[in-house]
Design an enzyme around this catalytic site. Structure first.
Site, short mmCIF file in Angstrom:
data_model
loop_
_atom_site.label_atom_id
_atom_site.label_comp_id
_atom_site.label_asym_id
_atom_site.label_seq_id
_atom_site.Cartn_x
_atom_site.Cartn_y
_atom_site.Cartn_z
N ASP A 155 0.84 -1.19 0.00
CA ASP A 155 0.00 0.00 0.00
C ASP A 155 0.88 1.24 0.00
O ASP A 155 2.08 1.15 -0.28
CB ASP A 155 -0.92 -0.02 1.24
CG ASP A 155 -2.30 0.53 0.96
OD1 ASP A 155 -2.39 1.75 0.72
OD2 ASP A 155 -3.26 -0.24 0.96
N HIS A 187 -4.02 6.29 2.76
CA HIS A 187 -4.60 5.00 2.40
C HIS A 187 -3.96 3.86 3.18
O HIS A 187 -4.66 3.03 3.79
CB HIS A 187 -4.47 4.77 0.89
CG HIS A 187 -5.33 3.67 0.36
ND1 HIS A 187 -4.95 2.35 0.42
CD2 HIS A 187 -6.56 3.69 -0.22
CE1 HIS A 187 -5.91 1.60 -0.13
NE2 HIS A 187 -6.90 2.39 -0.52
N SER A 328 -11.20 -1.35 -0.90
CA SER A 328 -9.92 -1.45 -0.19
C SER A 328 -10.16 -1.73 1.29
O SER A 328 -9.40 -2.46 1.93
CB SER A 328 -9.13 -0.14 -0.33
OG SER A 328 -8.61 0.02 -1.61
#
Length: 385
Positions: A155, A187, A328
């Site tokens: 990520d 994120h 996600s």
């Protein structure tokens, strides 16, 4: 001292009141925790003199092929209770039906099992984590927190100074920058918080708060824009995972088919790594969730494991918390559940895990949802949604 709040119902066979007509009678009692709930029956009988009740117990045992395991009196209902051991009866449902038609018996039921409904963690934001409740994660935390499982998070950069993550990130690697600098990106930090935020501090609780998380930065974010990755950075990160004992690989990414990444993911699967990837936001699986052997997470009907992915509270850079959405986020939830499963049974294969996950889906407010408790413990009252 840690604090918790517990709301509970207890059914005990050793707490009892004696009938008024036999205050000194010693009824047959057995420790409540020695019974197997599915194979014991509780009968209620109108109260009577001890000698009459003893004779009736012997007669019922002979008539129905069971044995008396315990008895006690419920003065509040003015009944006497028999617990019969039906472990030798092949058709317990048929036995119950027969007992229900017997005039001597007031009621008959299976002995049922209950659990303490408990918040195992004192984190103040836990009541806001609807996702853990809807997936029935908390009952599992009584027996597994993901200990001994290494989760690789491919990520953007994870904030390893966040109070919820500082002790959870066992290592961080950067496959984007040749000369990495300390940074934190939204994120990756959000995904890590959902998978394994600490359960012993002042923030949130991760799905698998004792799993060892390894940050594999292969994506980057600039000025708050969505993250970007490429074949070069992703290939290096997945290669590292294969060579460094990663058990679960979280890929909260999506993009075009990539031959090199496909080859690497297939090698990861052959090495026994469980690969979980985001299904995407449309009606068809995106790559790499579309690959055979990869567990897709999201809300693509019939093709992905449904998990929370809308307005989920998680960690944000700078010791903050925020609400996030998207497949996600579903991926992070499923990766956390996989860590719990492997902590319970390290011999589980990716195929077996996928089968359990897909077989443990229930409707929550008309939407399909993974029941993590059922995936790990199997069907039980503790796992009911």
């Amino acid at each position: 001292m840690s604090r918790f709040i517990a709301f509970f119902a207890l059914v005990g066979l050793i707490g009892f009141a004696l009938p008024r007509s036999a205050a000194s009678q010693d009824w047959q009692l057995t420790d409540a925790n020695t019974f197997a709930p599915a194979n014991y029956l509780i009968l209620t009988i109108p109260q009577d003199e001890p000698q009459a009740l003893a004779a009736l117990a012997d007669t019922l045992a002979a008539d129905f092929g069971v044995s008396l395991a315990a008895e006690w009196s419920l003065n509040a209902l003015e009944v006497h209770c028999f617990v019969f051991d039906a472990r030798n009866v092949s058709d317990v449902d048929g036995l119950i039906t027969a007992m229900e038609t017997d005039a001597r018996i007031r009621t008959v039921q299976r002995l049922r099992s209950f659990s303490l409904t408990e918040m195992f963690h004192s984190d103040p934001l836990l009541p806001l984590q609807w996702a853990l409740q809807s997936m029935r994660v908390l009952p599992i935390h009584a027996s597994s927190l993901g200990e001994g499982v290494r989760v690789g998070i491919v990520d953007s950069a994870i904030d390893n100074h966040h109070p919820d993550l500082a002790d959870q990130m066992v290592d961080l690697f950067d496959f984007v920058a040749a000369d990495p600098v300390p940074l934190a990106e939204a994120h990756g930090t959000a995904v890590a918080g959902i998978i394994g935020a600490a359960a012993t501090n002042e923030g949130i609780v991760g799905v698998a708060p004792s799993a060892d998380m390894v940050g594999l930065r292969a994506c980057w974010q600039q000025d708050g824009a969505p993250g970007v990755c490429n074949s070069f950075s992703l290939a290096r990160a997945i290669n590292f995972a294969i060579l460094n004992d990663i058990d679960v690989l979280n890929l909260s990414i999506g993009g075009p088919e990539d031959p090199l990444l496909t080859e690497l993911i297939n090698v990861a699967l052959e090495a026994g790594i469980v690969v979980v990837a985001a299904s995407g936001e449309g009606q068809e699986l995106v790559y790499p969730a579309s690959l055979d052997g990869v567990i897709a997470a999201g809300q693509v009907a019939g093709r992905s494991v449904p998990a929370p992915m809308v307005d989920v509270l998680t960690t944000a850079p700078g010791s903050a918390h925020r609400y996030v959405s998207g497949s996600s986020i579903a991926t992070a939830h499923v990766s956390g559940v996989v860590a719990l499963m492997l902590s319970q049974d390290p011999t589980l294969t990716s195929a077996a895990i996928s089968e359990r996950l897909n077989g443990s889906i229930s409707d929550v407010e008309t939407l399909p949802m993974l029941n993590a408790c059922t995936a790990i413990l199997g069907p039980s009252e503790a796992c009911a949604l």
